[in-house]
Design a protein around this motif. Sequence first.
Motif, mmCIF file in Angstrom:
data_model
loop_
_atom_site.group_PDB
_atom_site.id
_atom_site.type_symbol
_atom_site.label_atom_id
_atom_site.label_comp_id
_atom_site.label_asym_id
_atom_site.label_seq_id
_atom_site.Cartn_x
_atom_site.Cartn_y
_atom_site.Cartn_z
ATOM 1 N N GLY A 1 6.272 5.317 -8.499
ATOM 2 C CA GLY A 1 5.695 3.986 -8.679
ATOM 3 C C GLY A 1 5.917 3.397 -10.064
ATOM 4 N N ASP B 1 6.989 1.200 -12.836
ATOM 5 C CA ASP B 1 7.367 -0.205 -12.716
ATOM 6 C C ASP B 1 8.825 -0.405 -13.150
ATOM 7 O OD1 ASP B 1 6.955 -2.857 -12.144
ATOM 8 O OD2 ASP B 1 5.989 -3.340 -14.053
ATOM 9 N N MET C 1 -0.067 9.117 -6.802
ATOM 10 C CA MET C 1 -0.548 8.337 -5.660
ATOM 11 C C MET C 1 0.461 7.244 -5.323
ATOM 12 S SD MET C 1 -3.571 9.606 -5.184
ATOM 13 C CE MET C 1 -4.802 8.510 -4.522
ATOM 14 N N GLU C 2 1.376 6.981 -6.244
ATOM 15 C CA GLU C 2 2.192 5.766 -6.140
ATOM 16 C C GLU C 2 3.560 6.041 -5.527
ATOM 17 O OE1 GLU C 2 1.678 2.763 -8.963
ATOM 18 O OE2 GLU C 2 -0.028 3.741 -9.892
ATOM 19 N N THR D 1 -3.090 -6.979 4.069
ATOM 20 C CA THR D 1 -2.406 -5.906 3.332
ATOM 21 C C THR D 1 -1.273 -5.363 4.205
ATOM 22 O OG1 THR D 1 -3.846 -4.216 4.279
ATOM 23 C CG2 THR D 1 -4.520 -5.156 2.151
ATOM 24 N N PHE E 1 -1.696 -1.767 -0.148
ATOM 25 C CA PHE E 1 -2.970 -2.348 -0.575
ATOM 26 C C PHE E 1 -2.795 -3.782 -1.088
ATOM 27 C CE2 PHE E 1 -4.070 2.258 -1.922
ATOM 28 C CZ PHE E 1 -4.334 2.598 -0.608
ATOM 29 N N THR E 2 -1.594 -4.327 -0.959
ATOM 30 C CA THR E 2 -1.308 -5.667 -1.476
ATOM 31 C C THR E 2 -1.404 -6.672 -0.336
ATOM 32 O OG1 THR E 2 0.132 -4.791 -3.193
ATOM 33 C CG2 THR E 2 0.467 -7.095 -2.579
ATOM 34 N N GLU F 1 -6.050 3.506 5.567
ATOM 35 C CA GLU F 1 -6.563 2.192 5.996
ATOM 36 C C GLU F 1 -5.983 1.769 7.365
ATOM 37 O OE1 GLU F 1 -5.411 -0.894 3.300
ATOM 38 O OE2 GLU F 1 -6.709 -2.400 4.213
ATOM 39 N N LEU G 1 15.813 4.891 -15.481
ATOM 40 C CA LEU G 1 15.077 3.830 -16.171
ATOM 41 C C LEU G 1 13.869 4.481 -16.833
ATOM 42 C CD1 LEU G 1 15.242 0.920 -13.557
ATOM 43 C CD2 LEU G 1 16.950 1.685 -15.201
ATOM 44 N N SER H 1 9.936 -2.481 -1.241
ATOM 45 C CA SER H 1 9.227 -3.634 -1.785
ATOM 46 C C SER H 1 9.653 -3.979 -3.209
ATOM 47 C CB SER H 1 7.718 -3.390 -1.748
ATOM 48 O OG SER H 1 7.373 -2.348 -2.626
ATOM 49 N N ALA I 1 10.028 -4.795 2.966
ATOM 50 C CA ALA I 1 9.815 -5.279 1.600
ATOM 51 C C ALA I 1 8.626 -6.226 1.494
ATOM 52 C CB ALA I 1 11.070 -5.978 1.091
ATOM 53 N N LYS J 1 10.829 -3.404 -14.944
ATOM 54 C CA LYS J 1 10.531 -4.670 -15.610
ATOM 55 C C LYS J 1 11.713 -5.634 -15.493
ATOM 56 C CE LYS J 1 6.987 -3.089 -18.741
ATOM 57 N NZ LYS J 1 6.966 -1.627 -18.562
ATOM 58 N N PHE K 1 0.609 1.144 -2.258
ATOM 59 C CA PHE K 1 0.115 0.201 -3.268
ATOM 60 C C PHE K 1 0.865 -1.129 -3.228
ATOM 61 C CE2 PHE K 1 -1.865 3.982 -4.742
ATOM 62 C CZ PHE K 1 -3.016 3.567 -5.371
ATOM 63 N N TYR K 2 2.189 -1.110 -3.502
ATOM 64 C CA TYR K 2 2.950 -2.361 -3.652
ATOM 65 C C TYR K 2 2.986 -3.149 -2.341
ATOM 66 C CZ TYR K 2 4.220 -0.842 -8.283
ATOM 67 O OH TYR K 2 4.162 -0.447 -9.602
ATOM 68 N N LEU K 3 2.801 -2.458 -1.196
ATOM 69 C CA LEU K 3 2.584 -3.152 0.074
ATOM 70 C C LEU K 3 1.282 -2.706 0.735
ATOM 71 C CD1 LEU K 3 6.059 -3.400 1.887
ATOM 72 C CD2 LEU K 3 4.840 -5.178 0.658
#
Lengths: 421, 307
Positions: A358, A360, A116-117, A7, A173-174, A34, A388, A271, A137, A362, A169-171
């Motif tokens: 956070g 998204d 959270m995001e 992660t 926990f990924t 973490e 957006l 990211s 990223a 698209k 999240f996007y990094l």
Amino acid sequence: MPRKLLTGNGAAAWGARLAEADYVPAFPITPQTEIIETLAKWIGKKEMAARMVNMDSEHSMITAAGSAAATGVRVFTATSSQGLLYGLEMLYTVAGWRAPFVLVNVSRGLAAPITMEPDHNDILAARDCGFLQIHCATCQEVVDSVLMAYRMAEHTDVRLPVIVNLDGFYLSFTREPVDLPDADKVREFLPAFDPHETKFRAGEPVSQAVAVLGGGPYSYFRYETHLAALKSLDVYKEVEDDFADLFGRRHGVLESYRAEDAEIVFVMMGSFATKAKEAVDRLRDSGEAIGLVRPRLLRPFPAEDLRQILCGKKGVAVIDQNLSVGMGGILYSEISAALYGRKDAPPIITSFIGGLGGRDIKPEEFYEMITTTKLAIFNKMTPPPRLLYTAQELREIRKLQGIAHVEKEDKANVKAEETKP
Amino acid sequence: MYRIRFHGRGGQGMKTAGRILGSAFFLEGFEVQDSPRYGAERRGAPLTSAVRAGRSPIYERGIILKPDLIVVADDTLVPVPAAGVLQGVEDRTAIIIDSDINEPEWHQRLQINSVIHTLPAPKDLDRAEMPYVGSLCAGAAARLTGVISRATLEQAVLEELHEFKESVIEENIERALNGFDLLADYEGTVIENTDPTALNYQPPQWIDLPNESVNLAGPAVHGGATSVEVRTGLWRTMRPIIELDHCNKCTWVCGSFCPDSAISVDPDGFPEIDYDHCKGCLICAAQCPPHAISVIPERDSIEKEEA
């Protein structure tokens, strides 16, 4: 060493471990926790020879980090969002001390309301404090950038703390494949911190930045910090070369993806920019000359490198994952300032605000940003900034407002109409 | 690229399921990205995890909008809108549901043309069983891709769970291999989707946000008790039941300890549980002095109600 799945938080912890950080002042906050949990586990198992201390707040944590760095030990710490802002006073203070250490920030949108995001208003609140900033990223970049950040921070021409930023999240926990640098090679790249003459010792009392100064001396110290930050751009390029020689990977002050022969270029950080790379590939498949430029360094700002790529383009679409309330996108103004009045500056720079909290972005939104920018180039007219945000999202908020018993405006107007004589 | 989405509840091991499948793909030589997605919720709340696997570096991120495979560890999530189980489902999307309800019945209920595979949910499901659902699901998903061997799956479980004690690892390996074997007839039926195209894309319905009065646009909750509308009882996997025969009407212990104020006292002095908002934490059952609160799996209680 074979690649392994890590992660972003795991990669950050590995950065601290490979850098052989001596001291880790810590305070938990999602989505960063973490990182310190991982370090605590390693330190507990004696796999890492560092001292970790749980502090009472981020304010104390950053104070402790700066103080320890001033004694000449290598310091690592990490936080997120509200935590970074709680320590903001000390970010300015320890940067003013010229205390070099690395702080990892895991970006998360700021309250209120709470999320959270990720977005970048937390890290951008620290834009002007004197910390240098590296924006990642990928998880690979996280571990590599922590190591590069120490080299930059500890260089005698720089001596400033560095924030390495990754998105929650996007990094954080990924998991992605990460090539962990070899520990021996890291020691070659990043020898033990040599603070030279600038070190605090209990037995040799000196004072640091305690005097109350008038504007003249104050200006001197503040501007010297600025000059050191500007100088760090040259230092970074040395560090980048050394890193590439040893590890075979090059992380420049910015990432340029299919931008050289592009007519229109996206500019964005963090990211979400890999989503833009995906969109660039799809647009290239359909015959459009599109590219991406992603600044990795925000401070120092790589203005000359940006100009070299962006000048001569027909248009630039800047996507800000942040919002300066009452102004707009922060990166948009920085890019515009870097290009204004320069030879062959792009005639059109469009501004998009996306990914707040956070949210998204698209694929079709990237395509539509290019369509909007092409239309602006054709009309020779810069359109207003675009959030957006879709009709469906507004319907969602109307539902939530219904649940929250929010009085609808039209209802209030109807009442006003009814009470008219 | 393979795009696989897991749905379950906090505590059912969906993050681990995603990691097992991610590691299995990685061991087979794929580029991989796996990521869980959750909010501030606790055990029992709906969460998802995403696994992407391809032959070149992966630039997509975040939630999977058009999955090749959807794996549902808990069939009670299907009707929960917030769980978004069927988001982006197409005819080509395969679905695995851990459920006792058969496949024709699911087709009837969902009105979709996707292939649905059910995994038999253990009848005696209790809390201790929950973590193994993830391994079962990961094994089943691995088989449908047809690119992950049985040995690789076992290795992936080992790698993900190496910090646990041996019996836990063995149990998980058994469940994962069980899932893998159950879907042997459908090996390789989930196939990678092609890359989307930028040609003839559907433009997003962007709107200009209107400037609205602070009465509307301030993030305030007007009026009390709006949390009543949020039926957190849907998070419950285990149900506390008060056996009134044994209740000594002390009138305060269970209700005072309930962190969600979901226990009230009726005019006769007996406590009552508000199942719309009880999250099933079972603190009441643990605290009740005369042991008058029993616990049954939510699945059984639904069956009892239906009967």
